[in-house]
Write a protein that holds these residues in place. Structure first.
Motif, PDB file in Angstrom:
ATOM      1  N   GLN A 178       0.524  -0.937   0.024  1.00 37.82           N
ATOM      2  CA  GLN A 178      -0.133  -0.461  -0.085  1.00 37.82           C
ATOM      3  C   GLN A 178       0.659   1.202   0.250  1.00 37.82           C
ATOM      4  O   GLN A 178       1.789   1.252   0.804  1.00 37.82           O
ATOM      5  N   VAL A 179       0.645   2.137  -0.726  1.00 34.50           N
ATOM      6  CA  VAL A 179       1.709   2.895  -1.024  1.00 34.50           C
ATOM      7  C   VAL A 179       1.330   4.064   0.409  1.00 34.50           C
ATOM      8  O   VAL A 179       2.130   5.239   0.042  1.00 34.50           O
ATOM      9  N   ASN A 180       0.089   4.289   0.432  1.00 33.49           N
ATOM     10  CA  ASN A 180      -0.353   5.323   1.730  1.00 33.49           C
ATOM     11  C   ASN A 180      -0.230   4.463   3.144  1.00 33.49           C
ATOM     12  O   ASN A 180      -0.875   5.503   3.780  1.00 33.49           O
ATOM     13  N   ALA A 181      -0.212   3.748   3.201  1.00 37.59           N
ATOM     14  CA  ALA A 181       0.096   3.629   4.441  1.00 37.59           C
ATOM     15  C   ALA A 181       1.171   4.069   5.117  1.00 37.59           C
ATOM     16  O   ALA A 181       1.390   4.279   4.973  1.00 37.59           O
TER      17      ALA A 181
ATOM     18  N   GLY B 195       0.589   6.190  -7.042  1.00 39.93           N
ATOM     19  CA  GLY B 195      -0.574   6.612  -6.058  1.00 39.93           C
ATOM     20  C   GLY B 195      -0.224   7.668  -4.679  1.00 39.93           C
ATOM     21  O   GLY B 195      -0.462   7.714  -3.859  1.00 39.93           O
ATOM     22  N   ALA B 196       0.457   7.767  -4.607  1.00 39.14           N
ATOM     23  CA  ALA B 196       1.596   8.785  -3.570  1.00 39.14           C
ATOM     24  C   ALA B 196       0.620   9.846  -2.987  1.00 39.14           C
ATOM     25  O   ALA B 196       0.567  10.731  -4.103  1.00 39.14           O
ATOM     26  N   HIS B 197      -0.331   9.620  -2.037  1.00 42.63           N
ATOM     27  CA  HIS B 197      -0.682  11.693  -2.165  1.00 42.63           C
ATOM     28  C   HIS B 197       0.121  12.290  -1.248  1.00 42.63           C
ATOM     29  O   HIS B 197       0.760  11.931   0.107  1.00 42.63           O
ATOM     30  N   THR B 198       1.210  13.288  -2.307  1.00 43.13           N
ATOM     31  CA  THR B 198       1.882  13.928  -1.327  1.00 43.13           C
ATOM     32  C   THR B 198       1.692  15.211  -0.443  1.00 43.13           C
ATOM     33  O   THR B 198       2.098  15.616  -0.030  1.00 43.13           O
TER      34      THR B 198
END
Length: 111
Positions: free
Chosen positions: A8-11, A47-50
């Protein structure tokens, strides 16, 4: 490789830090520039949220410890209208609980 395996990129960790929050604090950005650059690019493209905030309300940019990671992150920042709206709701302390779909409440909370 972890992203390719479904990580998960936003874990988040126990402090709400995402992988972006962690990598921008790397303290050897010059000697490992290409690796740092590749990691930031891969996270954002996955898709990471900056603009995602941790429990201290800090974004990855706020947590950046070097100018190199700050510049790399800034060149990759692309904020969607959905993210901008979520940030505005939080910034202006607009009541949103039970006013928007439950699926969006969590999204607003991490902005």
């Amino acid at each position: 490789m972890l992203l390719d395996c479904g990580a998960q990129v936003n874990a988040v960790d126990h402090e709400g830090n995402t992988p972006l929050h962690v990598i921008v604090q790397y303290n050897r950005p010059i000697s490992d520039f290409l690796t740092l650059h590749a990691i930031i690019i891969n996270l954002v493209e996955a898709g990471a949220h900056t603009d995602m905030t941790n429990k201290q309300k800090k974004t990855p940019l706020d947590k950046s410890t070097t100018g190199v990671s700050e510049i790399l992150l800034k060149t990759q920042m692309k904020m969607s209208l959905k993210c901008l709206a979520a940030r505005a709701v939080r910034q202006h302390q607009i009541t949103y609980r039970n006013q928007i779909p439950k699926t969006l409440e969590e999204f607003v909370e991490f902005h």
